[in-house]
Write a protein that holds these residues in place. Structure first.
Motif, PDB file in Angstrom:
ATOM      1  N   ASP A 190      -8.852  -8.208   1.985  1.00  0.00           N
ATOM      2  CA  ASP A 190      -9.942  -7.569   2.667  1.00  0.00           C
ATOM      3  C   ASP A 190     -11.042  -8.487   3.038  1.00  0.00           C
ATOM      4  O   ASP A 190     -11.753  -8.342   4.232  1.00  0.00           O
ATOM      5  CB  ASP A 190     -10.759  -6.480   1.663  1.00  0.00           C
ATOM      6  CG  ASP A 190     -10.015  -5.320   1.386  1.00  0.00           C
ATOM      7  OD1 ASP A 190      -9.149  -5.032   2.054  1.00  0.00           O
ATOM      8  OD2 ASP A 190     -10.281  -4.552   0.310  1.00  0.00           O
ATOM      9  N   THR A 249       0.844  -1.187  -0.104  1.00  0.00           N
ATOM     10  CA  THR A 249       0.164  -0.017  -0.054  1.00  0.00           C
ATOM     11  C   THR A 249       0.810   1.271   0.189  1.00  0.00           C
ATOM     12  O   THR A 249       1.911   1.437   0.894  1.00  0.00           O
ATOM     13  CB  THR A 249      -0.944  -0.038   1.186  1.00  0.00           C
ATOM     14  OG1 THR A 249      -1.855  -1.246   1.253  1.00  0.00           O
ATOM     15  CG2 THR A 249      -1.791   1.130   1.236  1.00  0.00           C
ATOM     16  N   ARG A 297      -4.740   0.674  10.124  1.00  0.00           N
ATOM     17  CA  ARG A 297      -5.166   1.565   9.003  1.00  0.00           C
ATOM     18  C   ARG A 297      -7.063   1.620   8.749  1.00  0.00           C
ATOM     19  O   ARG A 297      -7.410   2.757   8.451  1.00  0.00           O
ATOM     20  CB  ARG A 297      -4.449   1.249   7.705  1.00  0.00           C
ATOM     21  CG  ARG A 297      -3.024   1.662   7.831  1.00  0.00           C
ATOM     22  CD  ARG A 297      -2.341   1.634   6.568  1.00  0.00           C
ATOM     23  NE  ARG A 297      -2.232  -0.080   6.294  1.00  0.00           N
ATOM     24  CZ  ARG A 297      -1.132  -0.746   6.745  1.00  0.00           C
ATOM     25  NH1 ARG A 297      -0.302  -0.198   7.657  1.00  0.00           N
ATOM     26  NH2 ARG A 297      -1.005  -2.126   6.057  1.00  0.00           N
ATOM     27  N   GLN A 345      -2.823  -3.665   9.099  1.00  0.00           N
ATOM     28  CA  GLN A 345      -3.921  -3.352   8.010  1.00  0.00           C
ATOM     29  C   GLN A 345      -5.094  -3.025   8.842  1.00  0.00           C
ATOM     30  O   GLN A 345      -5.993  -2.212   8.461  1.00  0.00           O
ATOM     31  CB  GLN A 345      -4.169  -4.710   7.424  1.00  0.00           C
ATOM     32  CG  GLN A 345      -2.958  -4.923   6.271  1.00  0.00           C
ATOM     33  CD  GLN A 345      -3.407  -6.417   5.884  1.00  0.00           C
ATOM     34  OE1 GLN A 345      -2.907  -7.124   6.179  1.00  0.00           O
ATOM     35  NE2 GLN A 345      -4.210  -6.366   4.431  1.00  0.00           N
ATOM     36  N   THR A 404       3.832   0.293   3.000  1.00  0.00           N
ATOM     37  CA  THR A 404       3.419  -0.906   3.870  1.00  0.00           C
ATOM     38  C   THR A 404       2.896  -2.027   3.142  1.00  0.00           C
ATOM     39  O   THR A 404       2.792  -2.112   2.072  1.00  0.00           O
ATOM     40  CB  THR A 404       2.228  -0.511   4.634  1.00  0.00           C
ATOM     41  OG1 THR A 404       1.193  -0.026   4.137  1.00  0.00           O
ATOM     42  CG2 THR A 404       2.483   0.880   5.764  1.00  0.00           C
ATOM     43  N   ASP A 411       0.565  -5.210   2.670  1.00  0.00           N
ATOM     44  CA  ASP A 411      -0.687  -5.694   2.969  1.00  0.00           C
ATOM     45  C   ASP A 411      -0.778  -7.355   2.870  1.00  0.00           C
ATOM     46  O   ASP A 411      -0.604  -7.735   1.689  1.00  0.00           O
ATOM     47  CB  ASP A 411      -1.862  -5.077   2.401  1.00  0.00           C
ATOM     48  CG  ASP A 411      -2.093  -3.656   2.778  1.00  0.00           C
ATOM     49  OD1 ASP A 411      -2.567  -3.050   1.964  1.00  0.00           O
ATOM     50  OD2 ASP A 411      -1.530  -3.346   3.828  1.00  0.00           O
ATOM     51  N   CYS A 461       4.807  -3.315   8.538  1.00  0.00           N
ATOM     52  CA  CYS A 461       3.363  -3.244   8.779  1.00  0.00           C
ATOM     53  C   CYS A 461       2.726  -1.915   8.957  1.00  0.00           C
ATOM     54  O   CYS A 461       1.724  -1.814   8.802  1.00  0.00           O
ATOM     55  CB  CYS A 461       3.128  -4.099  10.113  1.00  0.00           C
ATOM     56  SG  CYS A 461       3.249  -3.062  11.687  1.00  0.00           S
TER      57      CYS A 461
END
Length: 524
Positions: free
Chosen positions: A50, A5, A347, A344, A44, A46, A383
């Protein structure tokens, strides 16, 4: 499949106030990398899709809705959560179970800042926590200290001050930390005064305050009011507390009262369980992360109920376990993966994150120590962690602060400044002219591009020995731990305390003297 990301791009802040010293020929000088905090220049990582993150969040919600959190010895906190919509069940006269409808805690957390400033007494050393900012702080909480000369022993106030001085001397830490080691030669009910004062006196960076009793929290905040001024403290974060839940799924009154005190004063707090897989959390990392998220979110939410907008840091401390002995294991791959997932999740909540650090169960500053540390520390870097406690000195499963490991770790932190800066691509860095100047078959040592960049092109370690084997052997074949032993002594010998206003110093000492005189010593 994992993907990266992109970070939000912000101008990189350089250190202010003339911190850079003239460069000499000694190794380890990288003034181009010295900053009050790091601005992330790399993306970062990921790890999970999702869909997987939604499953973890749903499990955290289910934990809170169906199992709940047990609260102890703090009816005021229970009443606050009840008023916010929590379902309270009385367990005993001084313990309660509270269940939370899915989404309730997330709604409460919406008022928490995604990024905030913790002010240092030297404004040039104030740090930002959240977003693309990265802050390194020393290790925290060890009862023992060790070095190659005296071995392992209980920590003292002298050790505590020494580690503050070593941290202040390193440009690769940004924060003075908190309980760097326990000063066991001072009474338990009074040592917090000496610890806060030592951070103020021997460092000009931001620091953590006491969390071991509500009245010690209040003392920590009051000392900051003396240092910064009461009005400034009311409107700005100048101190933070680092709070652990009591896993699994318990928040005790000492913790919740301390959280309320910091939040009520508008100060910051960090919220995490210490999850030992198989003991106080599931063995499987997905389950451990779900539990971590549930506990940390509820702890953070208390700050927003007390004072919406108070700084709160989501955090994790994930540990595997030796299933042969039952001992914690640090620096292993599974918790490192868990840290990536926590990044993750933080964020998605739009909250600052604290996790991982230079963790190790090694008993010496050796290859095991640094291998485990690198595994853990890189997970924090990848991370997206914003505040990295335990960045220097962690040894013996956090039971010991090592002088040599502190030096080795800070050198690694310096290298990570270069790593996190990333690669800049432009006409100058593409360096076509360096190849064109003298053409094929000619070395580049004397080219204009080399001469322009040779001082800043590469990270220069203060600790690594990169000489030929023969030279190293002729000079005694000194290993890294021995080099670190010499270096911490050199740094302490060269240390100079940052200036402190004499009037504030006197007021702080008067406050400490009166507080100590008001109560007998307690050693437990």
């Amino acid at each position: 499949m994992g993907h990266v990301t992109e970070p939000a791009r912000r101008p990189r802040r350089r250190a202010r106030g003339g911190d850079h010293q003239p460069r000499s020929g000694a190794p380890g000088q990288n003034p181009q990398l010295e900053v009050p905090f790091i601005t992330r220049g790399i993306p970062t990582y990921d790890l999970l899709s999702d869909d997987s993150l939604v499953q973890i969040e749903a499990t955290a919600d289910r934990i809170l809705a169906e199992i709940g959190i047990e609260f102890r010895d703090d009816p005021e906190t229970v009443n606050l959560f009840r008023a916010a919509g929590g379902h309270v069940t009385d367990l005993t006269a001084d313990s309660w179970n509270i269940k939370f409808e899915p989404g309730m805690i997330r709604d409460i957390l919406k008022t928490a800042p995604a990024r905030f400033t913790q002010h240092a007494r030297n404004p040039a050393r104030s740090v930002e926590i959240g977003g693309d900012a990265v802050v390194f702080a020393p290790s925290y909480g060890s009862p023992f200290v060790m070095d190659l000369d005296k071995g392992r022993r209980y920590g003292t106030i002298e050790d505590f001050r020494n580690f503050i001085k070593l941290g202040q001397s390193s440009p690769w830490l940004h924060h003075s930390g908190g309980t760097i080691c326990e000063p066991t030669d001072i009474a338990v009910n009074k040592r917090h005064l000496d610890m806060v004062y030592s951070h103020v006196r021997y460092s000009d960076r931001a620091f953590l305050g006491s969390i071991t009793a509500p009245e010690r929290v209040e003392d920590s905040i009051e000392m900051c009011r003396i240092l910064f001024g009461a009005d400034f403290v009311d409107q700005n974060c100048v101190i933070m507390g680092n709070f652990n839940t009591t896993s699994p799924l318990v928040l005790d009154g000492v913790t919740t009262k301390g959280i309320r005190a910091y939040a009520g004063a508008g100060q910051g707090s960090i919220h995490l369980p210490f999850l030992l897989g198989g003991a106080v959390s599931p063995l499987t990392m997905a389950g451990s992360v779900a539990q971590c998220l549930a506990e940390s979110m509820v702890s953070c939410a208390l700050t927003q109920i007390v004072r919406p907008g108070a700084p709160a840091v989501l955090a994790s401390f994930l540990s595997s376990m030796s299933l042969r002995s039952g001992s914690p294991t640090f620096g292993t791959p599974e918790p490192a993966l868990g840290s990536l997932v926590m990044g993750q999740l933080a964020r998605r909540l739009n909250l600052p994150l604290r996790c991982a650090g230079n963790f190790s169960t090694s008993k010496l500053p050796d290859a095991q120590a640094m291998q485990q540390s690198m595994m853990s520390m890189m997970s924090a870097v990848q991370c997206g962690a914003n505040y990295v406690l335990h960045s220097a000195g962690f040894l013996d499963g956090l039971l010991s602060m090592s002088y040599e490991k502190f030096i080795m770790d800070t050198d690694l932190c310096g290298a990570l400044h270069a790593y996190l800066k990333g690669i800049e691509v432009n006409e100058d860095t593409l360096a076509f002219e360096a190849l064109a100047e003298q053409g094929p078959g000619e070395h580049l040592f004397s080219t204009a591009h080399t001469m322009r960049h040779y001082k800043t092109a590469y990270w220069d370690s203060a600790m690594d020995d990169n000489q030929p084997w023969e030279t190293w052997d002729e000079q005694g074949g000194i290993d890294a731990a021995t080099r670190a032993n010499a270096r911490w002594k050199e740094q302490l010998n060269a240390y100079q305390a940052p200036p402190l206003d004499p009037g504030k110093d006197e007021a702080l000492q008067d406050f400490m003297t009166k507080k100590k005189a008001s109560m007998p010593d307690a050693w437990y």
